[in-house]
Design an enzyme around this catalytic site. Sequence first.
Site: not given
Length: 513
Positions: A55, A82-83, A172, A174, A230, A369
Amino acid sequence: MSHQTVIVLDFGGQYNQLIARRVRECNVYCEVHPYNMPLEKIKEFAPIGIIFTGGPNSVYEETSPHVDEEVFRLGVPILGICYGCQLMAHTLGGSVTAATDASAREYGKTETYFDTACKLFRNLSEKSITWMSHGDYMERVPEGFSLVAHSDNCPNVAICDEKRDFYGVQFHPEVNHTENGTAMLRNFLYEICHAHGDWTMSDYLKTQIAALREKIGDGKVLLALSGGVDSSVAAALLAQAVGKQLTCVFVDHGLLRKNEGDEVEAAFRQWDINFVRVDAERRFLDKLKDISDPERKRKIIGEEFIRVFEEEAKKIGRVDFLVQGTIYPDVIESGLGNSAVIKSHHNVGGLPDYVDFREIIEPLRLLFKDETRQLGRELGLPEYLVMRQPFPGPGLAIRVIGDITKEKLDTLRDADAIFREECAKAGEDKKLNQYFAVLTNMRSVGVQGDGRTYDYTLALRAVTTTDFMTADWARIPYDVLDRISVRIVNEVPHINRIVYDITSKPPATIEWE
Ligand code: XMP
């Protein structure tokens, strides 16, 4: 069947969706919730693990987001990123300060050294690159924690308290730039949270079909089909679940790409459903005549769409359920405050006010997605529909710059088809996230045969992106661009010049209007 769940508590970082996607990629179901989700709600999920995201704030500021400290007493493993890592340290009695010394702030790729005895880094290399982005650092780690990773600049890149199963990383995991990032998340899920890996699309499909049948009973279902991924997947899912009780209304506004209307129709004729294709080209083109302002085009198309849909819905009579193809990123993004309106997006979404129905069904609401695409495959949709690149609701109307005529649309359709065909032949299509042609309203002088021409300039646009909020222009090889250019000017009348758009987003947007 209920799935094991990981809760991702969102502290406003830019990569939060990515964290959730990575967890799902590891076959573990997770949901993103605001950081202040009440403890009782968290407990209802009986999560096997909790992840605190990054964040933009500093934990020592009073106004920064905090968690209910009880979350640390749930007996559930926690990973702070992180945060989230700083928050864990700060809350549990460590101290976090602003890095006054520039060397303690870290941005970008950083060589990092790991203690592989820690479960988070088990079976991974002792040295690898991580992606850092933090201006604060942990001065003192809380009691019970040990340091399990460091970099040349920073002694405490990762901390853990294995007794309580609390882990924190300053980098991070990710993002792709972190070399073993996904493997670390996998370790968290499987070594620490003891996940079973029970999130698969074929299971999800079975559960959804059963749930939809139960909910719908013998009710009537209506779905506005755009031909996009979608709404197509939602339609196929409902078709499988309730067959003839479903009516799909496909409004062909005449602003689709070459052969697109027929392709969509062909794909859906295979199901035993009520499929209505409304040929509304004339209506839309009449409404758009002489309109060149992009926002007006969008508004007109959105309104006309609703009108056509409403008329069709009335013919069907009473409808119990309206299906919408909302997917998880829409859900997450719509919860994220007030960003400036750059373009008023028209989606098949905004219809409910106009149709009399009992309830909305959003069967893809929890899917990303790529999961939606996977579900489409499970349902037997053809690859060209499942892998379709995003296509804006207003269609080619916003790719013909300035006023729109049928002739211009046909010209653009032919040129765009060649662009796509050549990209596919060269294998470039798999590297591109979106690519299309734009017919500009600029004309210039050319020479063809022995004669002077005064014709339109066509722009080619191709981007790579993960989130479509930022994008980079794609480096399509020159020889591929050359083939495309030669073919278009030779095969498509009224185009005598091709340009390639080399602007990223920002400052440009992906579409030209
Ligand atoms: P921009 O041009 O804003 O586009 O960078 C970002 C992504 O959104 C798509 N787009 C739309 N999608 N309705 C949609 O469903 C719209 O009105 C619309 N306008 C843009 C665009 O194609 C790109 O993928």
